[in-house]
Design an enzyme around this catalytic site. Structure first.
Site, PDB file in Angstrom:
ATOM      1  N   ASP A  33      -8.186  -5.753  -6.083  1.00 54.78           N
ATOM      2  CA  ASP A  33      -7.762  -4.608  -5.272  1.00 54.78           C
ATOM      3  C   ASP A  33      -8.408  -3.349  -5.836  1.00 54.78           C
ATOM      4  O   ASP A  33      -7.915  -2.747  -6.786  1.00 54.78           O
ATOM      5  CB  ASP A  33      -6.234  -4.482  -5.289  1.00 54.78           C
ATOM      6  CG  ASP A  33      -5.724  -3.470  -4.268  1.00 54.78           C
ATOM      7  OD1 ASP A  33      -6.544  -2.676  -3.769  1.00 54.78           O
ATOM      8  OD2 ASP A  33      -4.516  -3.484  -3.975  1.00 54.78           O
ATOM      9  N   SER A  58       0.834  -1.200   0.000  1.00 53.58           N
ATOM     10  CA  SER A  58       0.000   0.000   0.000  1.00 53.58           C
ATOM     11  C   SER A  58       0.873   1.255   0.000  1.00 53.58           C
ATOM     12  O   SER A  58       1.699   1.430  -0.890  1.00 53.58           O
ATOM     13  CB  SER A  58      -0.972  -0.044   1.183  1.00 53.58           C
ATOM     14  OG  SER A  58      -2.016   0.904   1.013  1.00 53.58           O
ATOM     15  N   HIS A  85      -6.630  -6.063  -1.382  1.00 54.99           N
ATOM     16  CA  HIS A  85      -5.483  -5.235  -0.979  1.00 54.99           C
ATOM     17  C   HIS A  85      -4.765  -5.951   0.164  1.00 54.99           C
ATOM     18  O   HIS A  85      -4.887  -5.574   1.331  1.00 54.99           O
ATOM     19  CB  HIS A  85      -6.014  -3.868  -0.552  1.00 54.99           C
ATOM     20  CG  HIS A  85      -4.980  -2.806  -0.433  1.00 54.99           C
ATOM     21  ND1 HIS A  85      -4.178  -2.413  -1.489  1.00 54.99           N
ATOM     22  CD2 HIS A  85      -4.604  -2.023   0.623  1.00 54.99           C
ATOM     23  CE1 HIS A  85      -3.381  -1.439  -1.095  1.00 54.99           C
ATOM     24  NE2 HIS A  85      -3.604  -1.202   0.186  1.00 54.99           N
TER      25      HIS A  85
END
EC number: 3.4.14.11
Length: 755
Positions: free
Chosen positions: A468, A348, A498
């Site tokens: 995602d 991320s 994610h």
């Protein structure tokens, strides 16, 4: 469980023999396959004095225990080897399987039996049911002693470093930026975990603005309201200038230099891939960056000031920047323990900074592991001239994320001294992001790393999920394709959301990273090659395949229909409020043809593997002078699909020797009615391109092109696709409840599936 073995490095019989002997396996080049196998299996029972008893409790076939087999004249066969190998790998006969041959075939067992020592060598490198390789399991049980030195097996470092005697120290690296404009270069806190050795070691660096804490309550107060009218933008062309990535030359003058850090710590949050390599002789470094707790400066959220501050840490590891033992700047300290070779890690925002750091071309950054990272911040918070929130976070924007990560304010004294200036800065940032128009501008251009992809020198490993919708796949797609052709790059493209993938049962990701890190950071000539693209097959459980690329040029065209169809944008207030309160209810209705949408179903007339961006060419008109179009493509059918969130199996993964144990995970293969393949959104005023804003004339036909999020997805002849065309997306876009329609001439519209 299925075996997908990408980390094993084929070796010669001589190398297999030497490596087995070095680990204490008393095999011989002159002995029979059966004798070597018996010696190997007896060595496995490290905690048994009487290995005869242990062998009696295992079986060679359904009628013979293993001790009796070894005492007999029977030769070692593929069937016996396979059954015993399963037991070595933690599978239980009559519980996990009854027919070992069928079970091995179903699991794609990677070893082709030939009676050689190579079979035993590869078996050690094979994953057990617990998720650890057999050799890692045995080392954790003290097969070999802790030596605080490197021991390699099959081109990978083993857990021979003492994780109970680590150096835990903090330094403050001087960056080349002064983001809070106080006249001093910002210092950033660096938390270091490193082996207690007297030789230089490489480092895994995680650049995480979350590391020292976050300011969630303040961020929540800034969350934007999604309800509002889609603005009519003035027509025109957006102009940009290329950002400068230049830092002043560092002052390396030592100040009262010392050799020992003065600040220590007891605990810090860690990433388990770092932990795994820490036990194998690679230091772990965590850096929160500017504007965070116990660092200096303001949170600049994705620009190259933030990136250069992280880069300074790599420079310090290589003697090109200064660090102090405290923020008082009284004593400098060098990284005399560091080899200077670094890989970045994390998912991320952490993966985002890996992408960004790679584009600086900094010397010493040998390898980047960028997991679900942003490559252009516009593509995280915007899309095609629209506000498009990241999946699951409607109302978030870069100003709310800035507030969330500005943890410097959690120190009351820092708040007292800097909050007024910070709030003025945050107001400027909130204006610059331009939520009003949703357009690409210089602010976003300054946070677009793709334009500097040609500067990347490090080996790059990406991981990203097809599901995602937070950091959408466009981010990895465009970065992967923009990298220089000569650069070594790899992509693990999975079917999750994610999420991290280093603890998955079905793939030896961490072992693959071990081999690559040994090659790039430790200079080990292990001959390891990792495929360019490793893709998780969406049609079956725990199945991974090698592909040549991400994004193909061939296309299958599907005509959308023969008539016109309209999408009403307006909902009754009760329904509008319901969807706004719970966007999942909107998605449920949308996919089941119960929301305002054009729903088109197609049955495929051939097998196809989508690879790239599904393209929509639409002939449309709006009943007013504005409008947006959203689209999603789904596979329909009540059958099993891979769920996007990994489910924990058992707490069995050991990252060293009883060190940082974690749960084994895997994507469940579950019954469902559909699966989202891809989606996309477009402001009709940006129908030409991102930098061109055109007027929308009411009831005038326009031809628009919309590229959906890139993906890789396999479909068979007879599978059913559903294309949903709609306007407002309650999860992602502005929630405009104006009473207008968008009409699509289906006879002049088509969908192209890349393959």
């Amino acid at each position: 469980m299925k075996f997908n073995q990408f980390s094993y490095i084929p070796v010669s019989p001589e190398t297999a023999y030497q490596e087995l002997r070095s680990l204490g396996f008393e095999v011989s080049l002159d002995a029979s396959a059966k004798a070597n196998f018996e010696s190997f299996v007896r060595k496995y029972f490290l905690f048994f004095e009487d290995t005869d008893l242990a062998l009696k409790n295992w079986i060679a076939d359904p009628e013979t225990d293993l001790l009796s087999f070894f005492q007999s004249d029977r030769p070692l066969t593929a069937e016996v080897f396979g059954l015993v190998a399963l037991q070595l790998l933690g599978f239980v006969p009559n519980v996990d399987f009854t027919d070992s041959v069928a079970f091995l075939e179903k699991m794609a067992f990677p070893i082709a039996f030939d009676g050689s020592l190579n079979n035993l060598h590869q078996l050690l490198a094979t994953r057990t049911q617990s998720g650890n390789t057999l050799i890692d399991q045995l080392v954790a049980q003290d097969l070999i002693p802790i030596s605080n030195d490197y021991v390699f097996f099959n081109g990978k470092s083993l857990a021979t470093f003492d994780t109970n005697q680590l150096h835990r120290e903090v330094v403050y690296v001087e960056t080349p930026v002064d983001t809070d404009k106080d006249g001093l270069l910002d210092l950033v806190k660096v938390t270091i975990l490193r082996p207690n050795v007297d030789f230089p070691v490489p480092a895994m660096m995680t650049a995480s603005p979350y590391q020292q804490g976050t300011n969630e309550p303040s961020s929540d107060k800034l969350t934007h309201k999604m309800e509002g009218d889609l603005l009519v933008k003035p027509a025109g062309k957006i102009s940009l200038s290329r950002p400068e990535i230049k830092a002043p030359e560092a002052d390396l003058t030592p100040i009262n230099p010392v050799t020992k850090a003065e600040e220590r710590f007891a605990h810090t949050d860690t990433y388990t891939l770092n932990d795994y390599m820490l036990a194998r002789g690679v230091a772990s470094i965590y850096v929160s960056g500017v504007g965070t707790f116990n660092s200096e400066g303001f949170m600049t959220s994705g620009d190259y000031q933030q990136v250069l501050a992280y880069k300074a840490v790599i420079d310090w590891l290589n003697g090109r920047a200064r660090a102090f033992t405290s923020r008082s700047r009284q004593h400098t300290i060098t990284a005399d323990w560091a080899s200077g070779k670094v890989t970045t890690t994390g998912l991320s925002y952490l993966g985002t900074m890996s992408n960004a750091l790679a584009t600086t071309g900094v010397d010493g950054l040998e390898m980047v592991i960028a997991e679900a990272g942003i490559s252009s911040w516009y593509d995280y918070y915007r899309e095609n001239g629209l506000l498009v929130s990241p999946g699951g976070y409607p109302g978030e924007d870069l100003d709310t994320l800035t507030e969330f990560t500005y943890s410097r304010a959690l120190l009351a004294g820092e708040y007292l001294r800097h909050q007024k200036d910070y709030e003025a800065y945050l107001n400027e940032l909130s204006t610059a992001i331009d939520r009003k128009h949703g357009d690409y501008n210089q602010f976003w251009h300054d946070r677009n790393y793709v334009q500097f992809a040609d500067r990347v020198k490090a080996t790059v490993v990406f991981t990203h999920g097809s599901q995602d919708w937070n950091v959408k796949p466009i981010n990895v797609y465009q970065m992967f394709r923009a990298l220089p052709k000569s650069l070594e790059k790899h992509l693990f493209f999975h079917n999750g959301a994610h999420v991290y993938m280093n603890a998955w049962q079905s793939i030896d990701f961490r072992e693959s990273m071990n081999a690559l890190i040994c090659q790039k950071l430790l200079g080990l000539d292990n001959g390891y090659t990792l495929p360019t693209v490793i893709w998780q097959n969406n049609q079956s459980e725990q199945t991974w395949e090698v592909l040549d690329n991400f994004g193909h040029d061939n296309g299958k065209h599907i005509q959308l229909g023969k008539s016109e169809a309209s999408i009403a944008n307006h909902y009754e207030e009760e329904i509008f409020a319901k969807y706004g309160k719970a966007y999942q209810s909107f998605k449920d209705d949308l996919f089941m043809d119960k929301a305002n949408a054009i729903t088109l179903d197609f049955e495929l007339d051939q097998d196809i593997q989508i690879n790239g961006r599904v393209h929509l060419e639409l002939r449309v008109k709006s009943s007013t002078n504005r409008g947006l179009i959203s689209a999603q493509v789904l596979e329909m059918g009540d059958k099993k699909y891979l769920a996007p969130i990994p489910a924990p199996k058992r707490m069995s993964l050991d990252n060293g020797r009883l060190f940082k144990e974690e749960a084994l995970r895997e994507l469940p293969f579950k019954q469902a009615k559909y699966r989202v393949i891809t989606k996309g959104h477009l402001n009709l005023q940006n129908r030409k391109d991102l930098l061109s804003i055109e007027n929308v004339t009411p009831n005038e036909w326009m031809t628009i092109g919309l590229d959906l999020q890139p993906t890789i997805y396999k479909l068979n002849k007879g599978d059913k696709l559903r294309l949903v065309l709609y306007t407002t997306d309650f999860e992602h876009t502005i929630r405009d409840n104006s009473d207008y329609e968008v009409t699509v001439d289906l006879s002049q519209s088509k969908m192209t599936l890349p393959y």
